[in-house]
Design a protein around this motif. Structure first.
Motif, short mmCIF file in Angstrom:
data_model
loop_
_atom_site.label_atom_id
_atom_site.label_comp_id
_atom_site.label_asym_id
_atom_site.label_seq_id
_atom_site.Cartn_x
_atom_site.Cartn_y
_atom_site.Cartn_z
N ALA A 256 -22.26 -24.76 -29.58
CA ALA A 256 -22.29 -24.07 -30.13
C ALA A 256 -21.73 -22.95 -29.57
N TRP A 257 -21.41 -22.77 -29.00
CA TRP A 257 -20.74 -20.87 -27.48
C TRP A 257 -19.52 -21.44 -28.12
N ASP A 258 -18.82 -22.45 -27.87
CA ASP A 258 -17.71 -23.05 -27.39
C ASP A 258 -16.86 -22.56 -29.15
N ALA A 259 -17.86 -23.29 -30.07
CA ALA A 259 -16.81 -22.95 -31.53
C ALA A 259 -16.68 -21.61 -31.73
N TRP A 260 -17.64 -20.71 -31.69
CA TRP A 260 -17.54 -19.13 -31.97
C TRP A 260 -16.68 -18.30 -30.93
N LEU A 261 -16.45 -19.39 -29.48
CA LEU A 261 -17.03 -17.93 -28.86
C LEU A 261 -14.99 -17.04 -29.52
N ASP A 262 -14.76 -16.02 -28.95
CA ASP A 262 -13.05 -15.44 -28.89
C ASP A 262 -12.73 -15.76 -27.67
N ARG A 263 -11.67 -16.82 -27.37
CA ARG A 263 -11.61 -17.66 -26.53
C ARG A 263 -10.56 -16.13 -25.20
N ASP A 264 -9.66 -15.01 -26.44
CA ASP A 264 -9.02 -14.14 -25.51
C ASP A 264 -9.80 -12.83 -25.20
N ASN A 265 -11.90 -13.01 -25.44
CA ASN A 265 -12.52 -11.71 -25.49
C ASN A 265 -13.37 -12.23 -25.18
N LYS A 266 -13.66 -12.75 -23.55
CA LYS A 266 -14.60 -13.62 -23.27
C LYS A 266 -15.99 -12.72 -22.80
#
Length: 116
Positions: A80-90
């Motif tokens: 769930a976290w990975d689907a939601w995460l903003d990959r450019d702003n972790k």
């Protein structure tokens, strides 16, 4: 400096804004019958809503703390976290196992975000 409290409840406030930062209270799933992945997805929807109400978003998260009732739920929570995460702003993140207040809760999350 002004302190702004969002979504006050009986014992806590959903988020507190002070000095350019949004401090999230521990967020738990509305549907405690879901598995860890479902609970985390529900929590992340709540985080999005609180941050929007504060005038910011997940790209401005600075740190997150995740509490799991059982570390065996880490993979589902991370999906769930990975689907939601903003990959450019972790954000910075810590995940620990903890006994949660309600035995049906699998996940709790708190964090700090910067205002825009």
């Amino acid at each position: 400096m002004t302190i702004t409290r969002l979504d006050p409840e009986e014992r806590l406030t959903g988020a507190v804004i002070y000095n350019g930062l949004v401090h999230l209270a521990g967020q738990v799933a509305d549907d405690a019958s879901a598995d860890a992945e479902g609970q985390m997805a529900d929590i992340l929807r709540q985080v999005d809503a609180l941050l929007a109400k504060a005038g910011t978003d997940k790209s401005r998260l600075l740190s997150v703390q995740i509490f799991l009732a059982d570390m065996s739920d880490m993979a589902g929570m991370n999906r769930a976290w990975d689907a939601w995460l903003d990959r450019d702003n972790k954000p910075a993140r810590a995940t620990v196992e903890a006994k949660l207040a309600n035995p049906d809760w699998r996940v709790e999350l708190t964090g700090i975000a910067a205002l825009r």
